[in-house]
Design a protein around this motif. Structure first.
Motif, mmCIF file in Angstrom:
data_model
loop_
_atom_site.group_PDB
_atom_site.id
_atom_site.type_symbol
_atom_site.label_atom_id
_atom_site.label_comp_id
_atom_site.label_asym_id
_atom_site.label_seq_id
_atom_site.Cartn_x
_atom_site.Cartn_y
_atom_site.Cartn_z
ATOM 1 N N LYS A 81 41.331 35.479 32.786
ATOM 2 C CA LYS A 81 40.902 36.862 32.983
ATOM 3 C C LYS A 81 39.900 36.966 34.124
ATOM 4 O O LYS A 81 39.960 37.911 34.925
ATOM 5 C CB LYS A 81 40.300 37.425 31.701
ATOM 6 C CG LYS A 81 39.831 38.879 31.884
ATOM 7 C CD LYS A 81 39.637 39.593 30.588
ATOM 8 C CE LYS A 81 39.156 41.023 30.814
ATOM 9 N NZ LYS A 81 40.105 41.833 31.604
ATOM 10 N N GLN A 82 38.975 36.011 34.206
ATOM 11 C CA GLN A 82 37.989 36.052 35.288
ATOM 12 C C GLN A 82 38.687 35.999 36.647
ATOM 13 O O GLN A 82 38.321 36.731 37.579
ATOM 14 C CB GLN A 82 37.015 34.889 35.141
ATOM 15 C CG GLN A 82 35.906 34.894 36.178
ATOM 16 C CD GLN A 82 34.919 33.761 35.965
ATOM 17 O OE1 GLN A 82 35.153 32.843 35.190
ATOM 18 N NE2 GLN A 82 33.798 33.820 36.647
ATOM 19 N N LEU A 83 39.716 35.168 36.757
ATOM 20 C CA LEU A 83 40.445 35.050 38.023
ATOM 21 C C LEU A 83 41.229 36.329 38.318
ATOM 22 O O LEU A 83 41.221 36.836 39.447
ATOM 23 C CB LEU A 83 41.386 33.856 37.960
ATOM 24 C CG LEU A 83 42.089 33.485 39.272
ATOM 25 C CD1 LEU A 83 41.071 33.047 40.315
ATOM 26 C CD2 LEU A 83 43.116 32.386 39.044
ATOM 27 N N LEU A 84 41.889 36.880 37.303
ATOM 28 C CA LEU A 84 42.653 38.109 37.517
ATOM 29 C C LEU A 84 41.737 39.278 37.863
ATOM 30 O O LEU A 84 42.052 40.083 38.741
ATOM 31 C CB LEU A 84 43.478 38.436 36.268
ATOM 32 C CG LEU A 84 44.626 37.478 35.950
ATOM 33 C CD1 LEU A 84 45.236 37.808 34.587
ATOM 34 C CD2 LEU A 84 45.698 37.527 37.034
ATOM 35 N N ASP A 85 40.612 39.368 37.187
ATOM 36 C CA ASP A 85 39.667 40.456 37.465
ATOM 37 C C ASP A 85 39.094 40.343 38.874
ATOM 38 O O ASP A 85 38.759 41.353 39.502
ATOM 39 C CB ASP A 85 38.515 40.448 36.447
ATOM 40 C CG ASP A 85 38.943 40.918 35.069
ATOM 41 O OD1 ASP A 85 40.067 41.440 34.944
ATOM 42 O OD2 ASP A 85 38.164 40.753 34.117
ATOM 43 N N GLY A 86 38.958 39.109 39.366
ATOM 44 C CA GLY A 86 38.387 38.912 40.689
ATOM 45 C C GLY A 86 39.288 39.387 41.815
ATOM 46 O O GLY A 86 38.806 39.634 42.935
ATOM 47 N N GLY A 87 40.595 39.487 41.570
ATOM 48 C CA GLY A 87 41.512 40.020 42.562
ATOM 49 C C GLY A 87 41.946 39.054 43.636
ATOM 50 O O GLY A 87 42.659 39.445 44.573
ATOM 51 N N GLN A 88 41.559 37.766 43.521
ATOM 52 C CA GLN A 88 41.914 36.819 44.592
ATOM 53 C C GLN A 88 43.423 36.636 44.736
ATOM 54 O O GLN A 88 43.922 36.319 45.822
ATOM 55 C CB GLN A 88 41.272 35.446 44.336
ATOM 56 C CG GLN A 88 39.759 35.452 44.285
ATOM 57 C CD GLN A 88 39.233 35.528 42.868
ATOM 58 O OE1 GLN A 88 39.726 36.317 42.066
ATOM 59 N NE2 GLN A 88 38.227 34.723 42.556
ATOM 60 N N LEU A 89 44.150 36.818 43.638
ATOM 61 C CA LEU A 89 45.593 36.592 43.670
ATOM 62 C C LEU A 89 46.379 37.876 43.895
ATOM 63 O O LEU A 89 47.615 37.859 43.875
ATOM 64 C CB LEU A 89 46.048 35.940 42.359
ATOM 65 C CG LEU A 89 45.428 34.579 42.030
ATOM 66 C CD1 LEU A 89 45.982 34.042 40.719
ATOM 67 C CD2 LEU A 89 45.672 33.583 43.154
ATOM 68 N N GLY A 90 45.695 38.983 44.118
ATOM 69 C CA GLY A 90 46.391 40.249 44.271
ATOM 70 C C GLY A 90 46.785 40.835 42.929
ATOM 71 O O GLY A 90 46.345 40.382 41.868
ATOM 72 N N HIS A 91 47.648 41.833 42.963
ATOM 73 C CA HIS A 91 48.044 42.511 41.731
ATOM 74 C C HIS A 91 48.998 41.646 40.911
ATOM 75 O O HIS A 91 49.910 41.020 41.463
ATOM 76 C CB HIS A 91 48.724 43.838 42.044
ATOM 77 C CG HIS A 91 47.808 44.844 42.663
ATOM 78 N ND1 HIS A 91 46.708 45.343 42.012
ATOM 79 C CD2 HIS A 91 47.821 45.435 43.886
ATOM 80 C CE1 HIS A 91 46.090 46.213 42.790
ATOM 81 N NE2 HIS A 91 46.733 46.277 43.943
#
Length: 599
Positions: A399-409
């Motif tokens: 979740k931390q990685l997804l929330d950070g937006g580094q990987l896009g949508h």
């Protein structure tokens, strides 16, 4: 003009009053008394000190204000301002207004500025205008902003910031007051102790004075009718406004800030249901969680309840209602049979007690809505639902990685939920109702959006199953933004308890790690073990879930899965069950989310 004889200076305390004792809460309002009448009647009442009240009610020109006060022999104890420290987008406007108030306060010879946070409900209709709960990030920002504002006021105007707790604001209860004090620096941000608002929030003004006396730079003394308070507070009614007076403390600023953290209170817990999961939670509340004590238990099998109670020094009570009504119980854990959950959760809300309910929140969406309605009527969150995967370290890292937006949508998500075997009583609908419900909540939480459709596909059935059971099942979900999620539920996979989750995004993927295990190389084979039970896979997540739940009770702010999350899970599993039986894509239709549960 006849004046009363009043002793207005006692030691280093100066007794005064303020415009809101005359019903003045706005700079301009034709229904309010003119400021000249307020000043005249203040003198007639025998006061020499006053607080300025809402900026613009009294003259804002320093010379005119000095003339009108001087001819009446009045002195200023402090200024008053309003603002939202948890809203970064309002900082500049709030600071500009506060500077004006501070400048006038200093020009009048006063050294305190009373800062009042906004209410989260409309002061006329009582409707919620924002969530009553601050996030951890908002709390940290609140403390930093309070320190920054206090430093500016002190260094620029020689005015000290004292924050005023207020009914139906984010600084209302004693835990919230103490958290504000813990998050802020005593050099710059302290407390205006308002006895009425503290009482309304269930706090103890005397206890605050004893433990945080050095942080109290200003006092508002109000009358509070305890009988009326007991009638209105459990239903979340707005605080009433009565006559009050002001007592500024003209002591020197604190030289030695107190410790930033305080000892945690003990939360006394009653447990309803002492079956396998109930006993497991009692064990962690007793042996793992600090600041918690199980003091009462109950079970349909009274002998089992008595045996469990004797092992931890608790009391076995006849019914769940008895546990909820027990005055020694602060919070309730519901681990009873699913169809009883709604009854006990509703009773806990009515009693004004925090309640942790294992899934399901209720067995029908209608009962979930009754719980949501009751919680809204109460006026703040009391309910947490036992979706423990949100507390797993691997899921939290995702979740931390997804929330950070580094990987896009996110675009797609692939999930699997596999059990080695299930008992014969397990039927086909339980694949979505009892098994996939964990993934359903996790999907909503990870992607921060709702599921809008569900489909269940039945592939070839395994031979390792009971004849009545459709196993495995392949489920397809779509979210509001179009993310597609596939979920394999295979409850007779034979090899172990296996949970998988991978999210495919625009610029990469993120995958849930397997549990840590040793790698064995022998006989030309490399292998690792596979866990066999959910308690082994998610034991640490269960522990963390209860550690954080107890801490949130101590802070007065629940942050875990809410009654809304329980309701959404119920509606989605209903859609999944319908999809299983009809073999069609079924739409998910949720009610509008109440403001109490955020956006």
């Amino acid at each position: 003009m006849t004046t009363a004889t009043t002793r207005t200076v006692i030691g280093n305390l100066c007794l005064g009053s303020a415009p809101d004792s005359w019903g003045v809460w706005f700079p301009q309002d034709e229904q309010q008394v003119p400021h000249t009448r307020f000043l005249d009647e203040l003198v007639q009442a025998g006061y020499e000190w006053l607080e300025l009240g809402p900026f613009g009610y009294l003259p804002t020109d320093p010379r005119q204000l000095a003339e009108e006060l001087g001819e009446r022999g009045l002195k200023v104890s402090g200024g008053t301002t309003f603002g939202a420290l948890h809203r970064p987008d309002q900082w500049d406007d709030m600071l500009a207004t506060t500077r004006k108030v501070a400048e006038l306060t200093a020009a009048a010879g006063a050294h305190h500025l009373v800062y009042i946070p906004p209410m989260y409900r409309d002061e006329k209709t009582g409707a919620y205008t924002e969530s009553p709960e601050l996030t951890a990030e908002q709390w940290a920002s609140f403390g930093r902003r309070a320190d920054e504002l206090g430093r500016i006021l002190l260094e620029t105007y020689d005015v000290r910031l004292v924050l005023h707790p207020h009914a139906d604001s984010h600084i209302q209860t004693q835990p919230e007051i103490e958290r504000y004090l813990n998050e802020s620096d005593a050099r710059y941000a302290n407390l205006c102790l308002d006895t009425g608002h503290v009482a309304y929030g269930g706090g103890d003004a005397v206890d605050l004075i004893r433990r945080f006396g050095e942080r109290i730079g200003y006092v508002h003394i109000k009358q509070m009718d305890a009988a009326v308070l007991d009638r209105v507070r459990p239903r979340g009614a707005p605080a009433h406004r009565g006559a009050d007076s002001r007592v500024p403390e003209l002591a020197r600023p604190v030289r030695h800030p107190p410790p930033r953290r305080r000892a945690r209170m003990t939360v006394h817990i009653g447990v309803i249901g002492t079956g396998m999961i109930g006993q497991d939670h009692i064990r962690r509340l007793t042996d793992v969680v600090t600041g918690a004590e199980v003091v009462a238990v109950t079970n349909v099998d009274g002998a089992r309840a008595a045996e469990v109670a004797s092992g931890i020094g608790a009391r076995a009570l006849p019914t769940g209602q008895d546990v909820i009504a027990d005055p020694l119980v602060d919070a309730v854990v519901v681990t009873s049979w699913g169809p009883t959950h709604a009854e006990y959760v509703l009773a806990a809300i009515e009693a004004g007690k925090y309640v942790f309910c294992e899934k399901p929140l209720a067995t029908t969406a209608e009962d979930c809505l009754r719980i949501i309605e009751a919680e809204q009527t109460f006026g703040r969150r009391l309910v947490q639902v036992g979706f423990m995967r949100r507390y797993d370290a691997g899921y939290r890292a995702m979740k931390q990685l997804l929330d950070g937006g580094q990987l896009g949508h996110p675009l797609m998500m692939h999930c699997a939920h596999r059990n080695p075997t299930v008992p014969e009583a397990y039927h086909s609908a339980m694949a979505v109702q009892d098994t996939a419900v964990h993934e359903i909540d996790t999907i909503r939480w990870l992607l921060e959006e709702e599921i809008v459709s569900a489909q269940v596909i039945q592939p070839r059935r395994t031979a390792n199953r009971f004849e009545h059971l459709a196993d495995p099942q392949f489920m397809l979900f779509e979210t509001a933004s179009g993310v597609r999620v596939d979920l394999e539920v295979f409850v007779n996979c034979q090899f172990g308890y296996d949970i998988q989750c991978e999210t495919v995004c625009e610029a990469g993927t993120v995958r849930l790690p397997d549990p840590a295990d040793v790698i064995v190389k022998t006989g030309a084979v490399q292998r690792t073990g596979v866990l066999q039970a959910w308690k082994d896979r998610f034991g640490a997540a269960f522990d963390r879930e209860f550690v954080e739940w107890v801490a949130s009770i101590d802070d007065g702010r629940l942050a875990g899965p809410s009654a809304w999350d329980g309701y959404a899970a119920a509606v989605i599993t209903d859609a999944g069950t319908e999809a299983l039986h009809t073999q069609r894509v079924v739409s998910v239709r949720l009610k509008d989310r109440p403001d109490l549960y955020g956006s």
